[in-house]
Design a protein around this motif. Sequence first.
Motif, PDB file in Angstrom:
ATOM      1  N   VAL A 151      37.470  52.194  47.097  1.00  0.00           N
ATOM      2  CA  VAL A 151      37.786  51.319  48.226  1.00  0.00           C
ATOM      3  C   VAL A 151      36.469  50.741  48.712  1.00  0.00           C
ATOM      4  CG1 VAL A 151      38.697  51.215  50.568  1.00  0.00           C
ATOM      5  CG2 VAL A 151      39.858  52.608  48.836  1.00  0.00           C
ATOM      6  N   ILE A 152      36.355  49.416  48.686  1.00  0.00           N
ATOM      7  CA  ILE A 152      35.091  48.777  49.056  1.00  0.00           C
ATOM      8  C   ILE A 152      35.087  48.295  50.509  1.00  0.00           C
ATOM      9  CG2 ILE A 152      34.624  48.116  46.687  1.00  0.00           C
ATOM     10  CD1 ILE A 152      35.486  45.262  47.396  1.00  0.00           C
ATOM     11  N   GLY A 153      36.214  48.423  51.177  1.00  0.00           N
ATOM     12  CA  GLY A 153      36.300  48.006  52.570  1.00  0.00           C
ATOM     13  C   GLY A 153      37.743  48.010  53.031  1.00  0.00           C
ATOM     14  N   ARG A 154      37.958  47.579  54.273  1.00  0.00           N
ATOM     15  CA  ARG A 154      39.321  47.526  54.816  1.00  0.00           C
ATOM     16  C   ARG A 154      39.533  46.214  55.552  1.00  0.00           C
ATOM     17  NH1 ARG A 154      42.298  52.015  54.245  1.00  0.00           N
ATOM     18  NH2 ARG A 154      41.163  53.859  53.506  1.00  0.00           N
ATOM     19  N   SER A 155      40.779  45.812  55.588  1.00  0.00           N
ATOM     20  CA  SER A 155      41.155  44.561  56.235  1.00  0.00           C
ATOM     21  C   SER A 155      41.201  44.727  57.756  1.00  0.00           C
ATOM     22  CB  SER A 155      42.526  44.123  55.724  1.00  0.00           C
ATOM     23  OG  SER A 155      43.519  45.034  56.184  1.00  0.00           O
ATOM     24  N   VAL A 156      41.512  43.632  58.434  1.00  0.00           N
ATOM     25  CA  VAL A 156      41.667  43.693  59.890  1.00  0.00           C
ATOM     26  C   VAL A 156      42.695  44.743  60.277  1.00  0.00           C
ATOM     27  CG1 VAL A 156      42.489  42.394  61.899  1.00  0.00           C
ATOM     28  CG2 VAL A 156      40.959  41.295  60.243  1.00  0.00           C
ATOM     29  N   THR A 163      35.345  39.712  54.489  1.00  0.00           N
ATOM     30  CA  THR A 163      34.169  38.996  53.988  1.00  0.00           C
ATOM     31  C   THR A 163      32.975  39.936  53.881  1.00  0.00           C
ATOM     32  OG1 THR A 163      34.965  36.998  55.113  1.00  0.00           O
ATOM     33  CG2 THR A 163      32.678  36.988  54.355  1.00  0.00           C
ATOM     34  N   ARG A 164      32.750  40.728  54.908  1.00  0.00           N
ATOM     35  CA  ARG A 164      31.609  41.645  54.890  1.00  0.00           C
ATOM     36  C   ARG A 164      31.734  42.684  53.777  1.00  0.00           C
ATOM     37  NH1 ARG A 164      32.661  41.353  60.477  1.00  0.00           N
ATOM     38  NH2 ARG A 164      33.457  43.494  60.536  1.00  0.00           N
ATOM     39  N   ALA A 165      32.965  43.125  53.502  1.00  0.00           N
ATOM     40  CA  ALA A 165      33.177  44.090  52.418  1.00  0.00           C
ATOM     41  C   ALA A 165      32.782  43.487  51.071  1.00  0.00           C
ATOM     42  CB  ALA A 165      34.639  44.533  52.387  1.00  0.00           C
ATOM     43  N   LEU A 166      33.154  42.241  50.840  1.00  0.00           N
ATOM     44  CA  LEU A 166      32.810  41.602  49.563  1.00  0.00           C
ATOM     45  C   LEU A 166      31.322  41.331  49.467  1.00  0.00           C
ATOM     46  CD1 LEU A 166      34.437  40.605  47.020  1.00  0.00           C
ATOM     47  CD2 LEU A 166      35.766  41.522  48.930  1.00  0.00           C
ATOM     48  N   ILE A 167      30.688  40.979  50.585  1.00  0.00           N
ATOM     49  CA  ILE A 167      29.242  40.770  50.558  1.00  0.00           C
ATOM     50  C   ILE A 167      28.526  42.059  50.149  1.00  0.00           C
ATOM     51  CG2 ILE A 167      27.221  40.391  52.037  1.00  0.00           C
ATOM     52  CD1 ILE A 167      28.849  38.281  53.539  1.00  0.00           C
ATOM     53  N   ARG A 168      28.903  43.180  50.760  1.00  0.00           N
ATOM     54  CA  ARG A 168      28.284  44.466  50.394  1.00  0.00           C
ATOM     55  C   ARG A 168      28.526  44.783  48.925  1.00  0.00           C
ATOM     56  NH1 ARG A 168      30.665  46.026  55.357  1.00  0.00           N
ATOM     57  NH2 ARG A 168      32.359  47.050  54.203  1.00  0.00           N
ATOM     58  N   PHE A 169      29.750  44.592  48.479  1.00  0.00           N
ATOM     59  CA  PHE A 169      30.113  44.909  47.108  1.00  0.00           C
ATOM     60  C   PHE A 169      29.305  44.077  46.112  1.00  0.00           C
ATOM     61  CE2 PHE A 169      32.994  43.759  43.529  1.00  0.00           C
ATOM     62  CZ  PHE A 169      33.027  44.988  42.906  1.00  0.00           C
ATOM     63  N   ASN A 220      25.691  44.957  45.813  1.00  0.00           N
ATOM     64  CA  ASN A 220      25.505  46.207  45.081  1.00  0.00           C
ATOM     65  C   ASN A 220      25.702  46.022  43.576  1.00  0.00           C
ATOM     66  OD1 ASN A 220      25.241  49.150  44.820  1.00  0.00           O
ATOM     67  ND2 ASN A 220      27.420  49.098  44.348  1.00  0.00           N
ATOM     68  N   VAL A 221      26.739  45.292  43.185  1.00  0.00           N
ATOM     69  CA  VAL A 221      27.078  45.146  41.763  1.00  0.00           C
ATOM     70  C   VAL A 221      26.176  44.126  41.058  1.00  0.00           C
ATOM     71  CG1 VAL A 221      28.912  44.423  40.173  1.00  0.00           C
ATOM     72  CG2 VAL A 221      29.457  45.878  42.130  1.00  0.00           C
ATOM     73  N   LYS A 222      25.849  43.018  41.733  1.00  0.00           N
ATOM     74  CA  LYS A 222      25.016  41.946  41.164  1.00  0.00           C
ATOM     75  C   LYS A 222      25.576  41.454  39.824  1.00  0.00           C
ATOM     76  CE  LYS A 222      20.763  43.846  43.216  1.00  0.00           C
ATOM     77  NZ  LYS A 222      21.432  44.995  43.890  1.00  0.00           N
ATOM     78  N   PRO A 223      26.806  40.962  39.813  1.00  0.00           N
ATOM     79  CA  PRO A 223      27.429  40.586  38.543  1.00  0.00           C
ATOM     80  C   PRO A 223      26.794  39.359  37.899  1.00  0.00           C
ATOM     81  CG  PRO A 223      28.794  39.900  40.376  1.00  0.00           C
ATOM     82  CD  PRO A 223      27.704  40.743  40.960  1.00  0.00           C
ATOM     83  N   ASP A 224      26.897  39.305  36.577  1.00  0.00           N
ATOM     84  CA  ASP A 224      26.457  38.131  35.825  1.00  0.00           C
ATOM     85  C   ASP A 224      27.426  36.970  36.010  1.00  0.00           C
ATOM     86  OD1 ASP A 224      24.160  39.218  33.837  1.00  0.00           O
ATOM     87  OD2 ASP A 224      25.688  40.758  34.144  1.00  0.00           O
ATOM     88  N   TYR A 225      28.715  37.303  36.051  1.00  0.00           N
ATOM     89  CA  TYR A 225      29.755  36.289  36.231  1.00  0.00           C
ATOM     90  C   TYR A 225      30.758  36.763  37.280  1.00  0.00           C
ATOM     91  CZ  TYR A 225      28.211  34.174  31.801  1.00  0.00           C
ATOM     92  OH  TYR A 225      27.480  33.578  30.798  1.00  0.00           O
ATOM     93  N   ILE A 226      31.198  35.824  38.113  1.00  0.00           N
ATOM     94  CA  ILE A 226      32.320  36.066  39.017  1.00  0.00           C
ATOM     95  C   ILE A 226      33.365  35.003  38.754  1.00  0.00           C
ATOM     96  CG2 ILE A 226      33.116  36.266  41.401  1.00  0.00           C
ATOM     97  CD1 ILE A 226      30.237  36.863  42.225  1.00  0.00           C
ATOM     98  N   ASP A 229      24.715  46.594  31.381  1.00  0.00           N
ATOM     99  CA  ASP A 229      23.725  45.568  31.706  1.00  0.00           C
ATOM    100  C   ASP A 229      24.365  44.205  31.968  1.00  0.00           C
ATOM    101  OD1 ASP A 229      21.546  47.309  31.390  1.00  0.00           O
ATOM    102  OD2 ASP A 229      21.515  46.979  29.227  1.00  0.00           O
ATOM    103  N   HIS A 230      25.603  44.036  31.521  1.00  0.00           N
ATOM    104  CA  HIS A 230      26.277  42.731  31.628  1.00  0.00           C
ATOM    105  C   HIS A 230      27.640  42.962  32.292  1.00  0.00           C
ATOM    106  CE1 HIS A 230      27.221  38.582  30.391  1.00  0.00           C
ATOM    107  NE2 HIS A 230      28.442  39.037  30.173  1.00  0.00           N
ATOM    108  N   VAL A 231      27.853  42.362  33.475  1.00  0.00           N
ATOM    109  CA  VAL A 231      29.035  42.699  34.277  1.00  0.00           C
ATOM    110  C   VAL A 231      29.767  41.438  34.739  1.00  0.00           C
ATOM    111  CG1 VAL A 231      29.841  43.830  36.392  1.00  0.00           C
ATOM    112  CG2 VAL A 231      28.011  44.862  35.044  1.00  0.00           C
ATOM    113  N   LEU A 232      31.082  41.495  34.651  1.00  0.00           N
ATOM    114  CA  LEU A 232      31.981  40.464  35.170  1.00  0.00           C
ATOM    115  C   LEU A 232      32.724  41.020  36.377  1.00  0.00           C
ATOM    116  CD1 LEU A 232      33.935  37.910  34.985  1.00  0.00           C
ATOM    117  CD2 LEU A 232      35.297  39.306  33.394  1.00  0.00           C
ATOM    118  N   VAL A 233      32.873  40.193  37.418  1.00  0.00           N
ATOM    119  CA  VAL A 233      33.746  40.520  38.548  1.00  0.00           C
ATOM    120  C   VAL A 233      34.883  39.513  38.564  1.00  0.00           C
ATOM    121  CG1 VAL A 233      33.980  40.489  41.066  1.00  0.00           C
ATOM    122  CG2 VAL A 233      32.055  41.678  40.017  1.00  0.00           C
ATOM    123  N   VAL A 234      36.111  40.027  38.640  1.00  0.00           N
ATOM    124  CA  VAL A 234      37.296  39.177  38.745  1.00  0.00           C
ATOM    125  C   VAL A 234      37.889  39.381  40.135  1.00  0.00           C
ATOM    126  CG1 VAL A 234      39.578  38.656  37.817  1.00  0.00           C
ATOM    127  CG2 VAL A 234      37.736  39.366  36.278  1.00  0.00           C
TER     128      VAL A 234
END
Length: 294
Positions: A69-74, A179-185, A188-194, A90-95
Amino acid sequence: MRGARPRGLPQLTSPSALTAALVLLLGLALAVTGPGTPTAHAAPSGAAPPAAAQPEAQAEPVYVKRSKVIGRSVKGRPIKAFYRGTRGADHVLVVLGQMHGNETAGPATARWMRDHVRPKAGTGMWVVPTMNPDGAARRTRTNARGVDLNRNWPTSGWSGARRGTTTWGGPRPASEPETRALIRFLRNVKPDYIASIHQPLRGIGSGGRDVKWERRLAKNLNLPRRYFGVGNPTGTTSPTMTGWYGVRMDRFGVATTIEYGARTTHRYRTKVAGRGIARAARVLPQAPRRGPVA
């Protein structure tokens, strides 16, 4: 009397006595070495020398499946992320399947990828089916506070105007917990592609930072490359997730908007789109070319 003979030794005055002495000496030698003492043997002519010690085989990459769980909604609903792939890839995708709760095709793609895509060795994939679980529950574009989460990102183009509309950016940049949850995530992950999936404008966002990636997406998903603006002032960065990542995290990778059409088939929004995104991001091998039909 000259030189008395020591007791117990035979007098060596005849051939038979000499022979007996030699037999005695040989017996003493065998007694010292023992019958079990190994003796060296020469290697047969032409025999191969002993094999040199072989180096240990390199360990196989560890494939892992996990969720968090990377965060919670309102309203307190969990925002979940699922990882599939090599540990420490070393190579990461976020969907990201959904920002707007009334755009329902993207979560189907995300869930299919979570359940069916196995990234190749050395790569990994994070899947976030929705970052707006409150909007998804109510089938609304905005979150529970009426904020458009794709206008709430802290960039130079953020605006708090249009309160009460479905494109309101909120009372301040990154005001919303989603929004803040996704920013933190993402930090941390630093994906190559989103891959950020939306509806219904039908296209691949042409940001221009990685044109080859955009073209692979366009080909695999059968969508045109298009520019998607959000009305922010000229010279500013759009207050969207793709805009924020392109400015704040551009040294790590690129974020791209994927807009499906208003209607999609089940096959398209699952297998076609899921494989197409994974292959475009190089976490799955490219589809084999079909040869000429005989």
